[in-house]
Enzyme design. Structure first.
Site, PDB file in Angstrom:
ATOM      1  N   SER A  85       0.813  -1.213   0.000  1.00 50.43           N
ATOM      2  CA  SER A  85       0.000   0.000   0.000  1.00 50.43           C
ATOM      3  C   SER A  85       0.849   1.266   0.000  1.00 50.43           C
ATOM      4  O   SER A  85       0.600   2.186  -0.789  1.00 50.43           O
ATOM      5  CB  SER A  85      -0.944   0.004   1.204  1.00 50.43           C
ATOM      6  OG  SER A  85      -0.218  -0.087   2.421  1.00 50.43           O
ATOM      7  N   ASP A  86       1.863   1.343   0.877  1.00 56.79           N
ATOM      8  CA  ASP A  86       2.644   2.581   0.937  1.00 56.79           C
ATOM      9  C   ASP A  86       3.530   2.751  -0.293  1.00 56.79           C
ATOM     10  O   ASP A  86       3.731   3.871  -0.768  1.00 56.79           O
ATOM     11  CB  ASP A  86       3.482   2.655   2.220  1.00 56.79           C
ATOM     12  CG  ASP A  86       4.216   1.364   2.519  1.00 56.79           C
ATOM     13  OD1 ASP A  86       4.026   0.392   1.774  1.00 56.79           O
ATOM     14  OD2 ASP A  86       4.975   1.321   3.505  1.00 56.79           O
ATOM     15  N   CYS A  87       4.053   1.643  -0.835  1.00 51.08           N
ATOM     16  CA  CYS A  87       4.830   1.733  -2.075  1.00 51.08           C
ATOM     17  C   CYS A  87       3.951   2.203  -3.231  1.00 51.08           C
ATOM     18  O   CYS A  87       4.386   3.004  -4.075  1.00 51.08           O
ATOM     19  CB  CYS A  87       5.453   0.381  -2.411  1.00 51.08           C
ATOM     20  SG  CYS A  87       6.623  -0.222  -1.179  1.00 51.08           S
TER      21      CYS A  87
END
Length: 280
Positions: A174-176
């Site tokens: 998700s953060d990538c």
């Protein structure tokens, strides 16, 4: 056992050896060997599925090595093992001071670097660098979902995401994905003759879709897959007191300029704190 990183206490070796000697003869009998064989078959099926969908390129080197060992045990002359052998140069090489292993080519870090470069307002000076970085980010986006019935092997949709490594990795994060999407949106506001062509809108939509699919009921975002555990598991978390103590020590040791003393014990503590946070 000179290469043993953590020497085993005698009691630990006695326990392991005793369990093996006592339980192995029982588990190989007809009453237990069928479920055991079935469990092994399911495990091998999952490993081969990962091989096929990650292009023999796992997100951690330890997983790559263990899966390669399984393929060798299964069939030393098989195609799966040969494909693992072909990717060894991607993460193992011999340097001046011995053998090295490369864990990841982290797309996430490259996204941060590009954002820093964009914030420097030096577009005219570093235009070619920005163009290459923009191209790399676009090429790193996952283009398809996992093959077959991916939910049966506990996978989630991945089309439009960015991974912790490169496109071969295949596992959405998700953060990538958020950082990759942010980079592409920033580049879309800049002249294409400097930073290259904009990303197609449908790929941006796919990125937003996968981020929303990873959002939990409480508004948070899980890393790999949607949160699927019950709330009662929250009670099984470890005692946070050691984490609070480590954070307190770090805060008190920070210097006025925001840096930390360049001592091994502090960096070791930082590493342990990072691991503990990941476990939470």
């Amino acid at each position: 056992m000179e290469d043993l990183y953590y020497p085993h206490p005698l009691l630990q070796d006695l326990m392991w050896d005793s369990l093996y000697v006592c339980t192995e003869p029982i588990l190989t009998r007809w009453l237990f060997n069928k479920p055991r064989q079935k469990a092994l078959e399911v495990t091998v099926k999952h490993i081969h599925y990962e091989d096929e969908n990650c292009s023999i390129h796992f997100h951690w080197v330890c997983g790559e090595v263990l899966c390669m060992l399984e393929c060798w045990v299964e069939d030393p002359n098989g195609d799966y093992f040969k494909k693992h052998l072909a990717r060894i140069p991607d993460y193992i090489w011999v340097a001046e001071d011995g053998m090295k292993m490369q864990a990841l080519v982290v797309e996430w870090d490259i996204g941060f670097v590009l954002q820093v470069l964009l914030a420097c307002n030096m577009t005219d000076e570093i235009g070619p660098t920005l163009e290459k970085g923009h191209e790399f980010v676009q090429e790193s986006q996952v283009e398809d979902n996992p093959s077959g019935d991916f939910k049966s092997v506990h996978h989630h949709i991945s089309k439009g995401s960015w991974t912790f490594s490169d496109q071969d990795h295949g596992w959405q994060v998700s953060d990538c994905t958020a950082e990759g999407l942010k980079c592409c949106l920033l580049f879309s506001t800049m002249p294409p003759e400097i930073v290259g062509a904009k990303m197609e809108p449908e790929w941006l939509f796919d990125s937003v879709n996968i981020i929303l699919s990873l959002q939990s009921k409480n508004g948070g975002l899980s890393a790999w897959k949607p949160a699927g555990f019950s709330e009662w598991l929250e009670s099984m978390k470890r005692d946070p007191a050691p984490l609070h103590g480590a954070a307190n020590l770090l805060i008190n040791s920070q210097m006025e300029d925001g840096d930390f003393p360049q001592q091994r014990n502090y960096w070791g503590l930082l590493e342990k704190l990072h691991v503990t946070l990941c476990n939470f």
